[in-house]
Motif scaffolding. Structure first.
Motif, PDB file in Angstrom:
ATOM      1  N   ALA A 285      27.332  36.069  52.927  1.00  0.00           N
ATOM      2  CA  ALA A 285      27.863  37.161  52.098  1.00  0.00           C
ATOM      3  C   ALA A 285      29.344  37.008  51.753  1.00  0.00           C
ATOM      4  CB  ALA A 285      27.593  38.507  52.754  1.00  0.00           C
ATOM      5  N   PRO A 286      30.220  36.698  52.698  1.00  0.00           N
ATOM      6  CA  PRO A 286      31.634  36.552  52.316  1.00  0.00           C
ATOM      7  C   PRO A 286      31.864  35.440  51.295  1.00  0.00           C
ATOM      8  CG  PRO A 286      31.442  36.735  54.699  1.00  0.00           C
ATOM      9  CD  PRO A 286      30.050  36.588  54.153  1.00  0.00           C
ATOM     10  N   ASP A 287      31.103  34.360  51.399  1.00  0.00           N
ATOM     11  CA  ASP A 287      31.272  33.253  50.458  1.00  0.00           C
ATOM     12  C   ASP A 287      30.806  33.645  49.058  1.00  0.00           C
ATOM     13  OD1 ASP A 287      32.215  30.635  50.113  1.00  0.00           O
ATOM     14  OD2 ASP A 287      30.161  29.884  50.027  1.00  0.00           O
ATOM     15  N   LEU A 288      29.814  34.518  48.973  1.00  0.00           N
ATOM     16  CA  LEU A 288      29.323  34.949  47.661  1.00  0.00           C
ATOM     17  C   LEU A 288      30.202  36.030  47.042  1.00  0.00           C
ATOM     18  CD1 LEU A 288      25.458  35.212  48.212  1.00  0.00           C
ATOM     19  CD2 LEU A 288      26.742  33.331  47.216  1.00  0.00           C
ATOM     20  N   LEU A 289      30.740  36.915  47.878  1.00  0.00           N
ATOM     21  CA  LEU A 289      31.441  38.091  47.358  1.00  0.00           C
ATOM     22  C   LEU A 289      32.953  37.927  47.243  1.00  0.00           C
ATOM     23  CD1 LEU A 289      29.484  40.811  49.341  1.00  0.00           C
ATOM     24  CD2 LEU A 289      29.139  40.095  46.971  1.00  0.00           C
ATOM     25  N   MET A 290      33.520  36.946  47.939  1.00  0.00           N
ATOM     26  CA  MET A 290      34.971  36.783  47.946  1.00  0.00           C
ATOM     27  C   MET A 290      35.372  35.545  47.137  1.00  0.00           C
ATOM     28  SD  MET A 290      36.126  39.202  50.047  1.00  0.00           S
ATOM     29  CE  MET A 290      37.707  38.686  50.627  1.00  0.00           C
ATOM     30  N   ARG A 291      36.452  35.698  46.397  1.00  0.00           N
ATOM     31  CA  ARG A 291      37.012  34.572  45.655  1.00  0.00           C
ATOM     32  C   ARG A 291      38.521  34.705  45.673  1.00  0.00           C
ATOM     33  NH1 ARG A 291      35.133  33.394  39.606  1.00  0.00           N
ATOM     34  NH2 ARG A 291      37.237  33.893  38.972  1.00  0.00           N
ATOM     35  N   ASP A 292      39.196  33.687  46.152  1.00  0.00           N
ATOM     36  CA  ASP A 292      40.652  33.676  46.274  1.00  0.00           C
ATOM     37  C   ASP A 292      41.166  34.843  47.124  1.00  0.00           C
ATOM     38  OD1 ASP A 292      40.786  31.414  44.646  1.00  0.00           O
ATOM     39  OD2 ASP A 292      40.858  32.634  42.817  1.00  0.00           O
ATOM     40  N   GLY A 293      40.418  35.188  48.170  1.00  0.00           N
ATOM     41  CA  GLY A 293      40.844  36.229  49.092  1.00  0.00           C
ATOM     42  C   GLY A 293      40.591  37.652  48.643  1.00  0.00           C
ATOM     43  N   HIS A 294      39.918  37.832  47.509  1.00  0.00           N
ATOM     44  CA  HIS A 294      39.650  39.171  47.004  1.00  0.00           C
ATOM     45  C   HIS A 294      38.171  39.307  46.671  1.00  0.00           C
ATOM     46  CE1 HIS A 294      43.931  39.846  46.695  1.00  0.00           C
ATOM     47  NE2 HIS A 294      44.053  38.708  46.026  1.00  0.00           N
ATOM     48  N   VAL A 295      37.667  40.532  46.776  1.00  0.00           N
ATOM     49  CA  VAL A 295      36.282  40.790  46.407  1.00  0.00           C
ATOM     50  C   VAL A 295      36.133  40.602  44.903  1.00  0.00           C
ATOM     51  CG1 VAL A 295      34.447  42.534  46.333  1.00  0.00           C
ATOM     52  CG2 VAL A 295      35.928  42.390  48.327  1.00  0.00           C
ATOM     53  N   ASP A 296      35.145  39.812  44.510  1.00  0.00           N
ATOM     54  CA  ASP A 296      34.913  39.526  43.095  1.00  0.00           C
ATOM     55  C   ASP A 296      33.426  39.729  42.796  1.00  0.00           C
ATOM     56  OD1 ASP A 296      34.931  38.687  40.488  1.00  0.00           O
ATOM     57  OD2 ASP A 296      35.265  36.581  40.937  1.00  0.00           O
ATOM     58  N   ILE A 297      33.115  40.898  42.282  1.00  0.00           N
ATOM     59  CA  ILE A 297      31.727  41.207  41.934  1.00  0.00           C
ATOM     60  C   ILE A 297      31.664  41.299  40.410  1.00  0.00           C
ATOM     61  CG2 ILE A 297      29.830  42.843  42.181  1.00  0.00           C
ATOM     62  CD1 ILE A 297      31.108  43.739  44.808  1.00  0.00           C
ATOM     63  N   GLY A 298      31.271  40.197  39.799  1.00  0.00           N
ATOM     64  CA  GLY A 298      31.201  40.173  38.348  1.00  0.00           C
ATOM     65  C   GLY A 298      30.618  38.870  37.852  1.00  0.00           C
ATOM     66  N   PRO A 299      30.372  38.785  36.566  1.00  0.00           N
ATOM     67  CA  PRO A 299      29.746  37.584  36.006  1.00  0.00           C
ATOM     68  C   PRO A 299      30.631  36.349  36.066  1.00  0.00           C
ATOM     69  CG  PRO A 299      30.378  39.094  34.257  1.00  0.00           C
ATOM     70  CD  PRO A 299      30.609  39.804  35.555  1.00  0.00           C
ATOM     71  N   GLY A 300      31.928  36.505  36.316  1.00  0.00           N
ATOM     72  CA  GLY A 300      32.819  35.365  36.433  1.00  0.00           C
ATOM     73  C   GLY A 300      32.767  34.695  37.800  1.00  0.00           C
ATOM     74  N   ASN A 301      32.054  35.301  38.733  1.00  0.00           N
ATOM     75  CA  ASN A 301      31.901  34.742  40.073  1.00  0.00           C
ATOM     76  C   ASN A 301      30.621  33.904  40.094  1.00  0.00           C
ATOM     77  OD1 ASN A 301      31.565  34.164  42.768  1.00  0.00           O
ATOM     78  ND2 ASN A 301      31.952  36.265  43.476  1.00  0.00           N
ATOM     79  N   ALA A 302      30.777  32.597  39.894  1.00  0.00           N
ATOM     80  CA  ALA A 302      29.622  31.699  39.785  1.00  0.00           C
ATOM     81  C   ALA A 302      28.791  31.683  41.067  1.00  0.00           C
ATOM     82  CB  ALA A 302      30.087  30.287  39.437  1.00  0.00           C
ATOM     83  N   ARG A 303      29.442  31.764  42.225  1.00  0.00           N
ATOM     84  CA  ARG A 303      28.701  31.737  43.492  1.00  0.00           C
ATOM     85  C   ARG A 303      27.817  32.967  43.644  1.00  0.00           C
ATOM     86  NH1 ARG A 303      31.546  28.548  48.091  1.00  0.00           N
ATOM     87  NH2 ARG A 303      32.687  27.032  46.863  1.00  0.00           N
TER      88      ARG A 303
END
Length: 112
Positions: A54-72
């Motif tokens: 879950a953290p690897d899917l939801l976090m990007r660059d230390g911040h929560v990123d829930i959107g279509p720009g989050n490829a993971r």
């Protein structure tokens, strides 16, 4: 840290892990575990896997990123759908990785 110290840490960690796992195997049949505890143990693998992924899917660059720009995240959701529909580990991995590679390429190269 010296190589000997590192080796001792690895041996100690391996021994601790082995003993923790052995404790459940050794007491099986000798100690009657409560039914609620045995039921809860069934959920440990799924909970551990979720906690790792879950953290690897939801976090990007230390911040929560829930959107279509989050490829993971998108690739993870595609993998979940494939797993639910096919029940195939191979198709799930192939579909999730294919989606991740394609989206990463599109986000980094084609859309810029």
């Amino acid at each position: 840290m010296s190589q000997l110290t590192l080796l001792l840490v690895f041996i100690g960690a391996g021994l601790a892990t082995f003993l923790i796992r052995l404790s459940f195997i050794a007491v099986e049949g000798r100690v009657r575990l409560p039914s609620w505890f045995r039921t809860a143990l069934q959920f440990v693998p799924a909970a551990m896997l979720s906690a790792l992924i879950a953290p690897d899917l939801l976090m990007r660059d230390g911040h929560v990123d829930i959107g279509p720009g989050n490829a993971r995240l998108v690739a993870g959701l595609v993998a979940i759908v494939i797993a639910a529909r096919t029940r195939s580990i191979g198709w799930t991995i192939a579909g999730g990785m294919g989606t991740l590679i394609a989206l990463t390429y599109l986000l980094n190269h084609a859309l810029k």
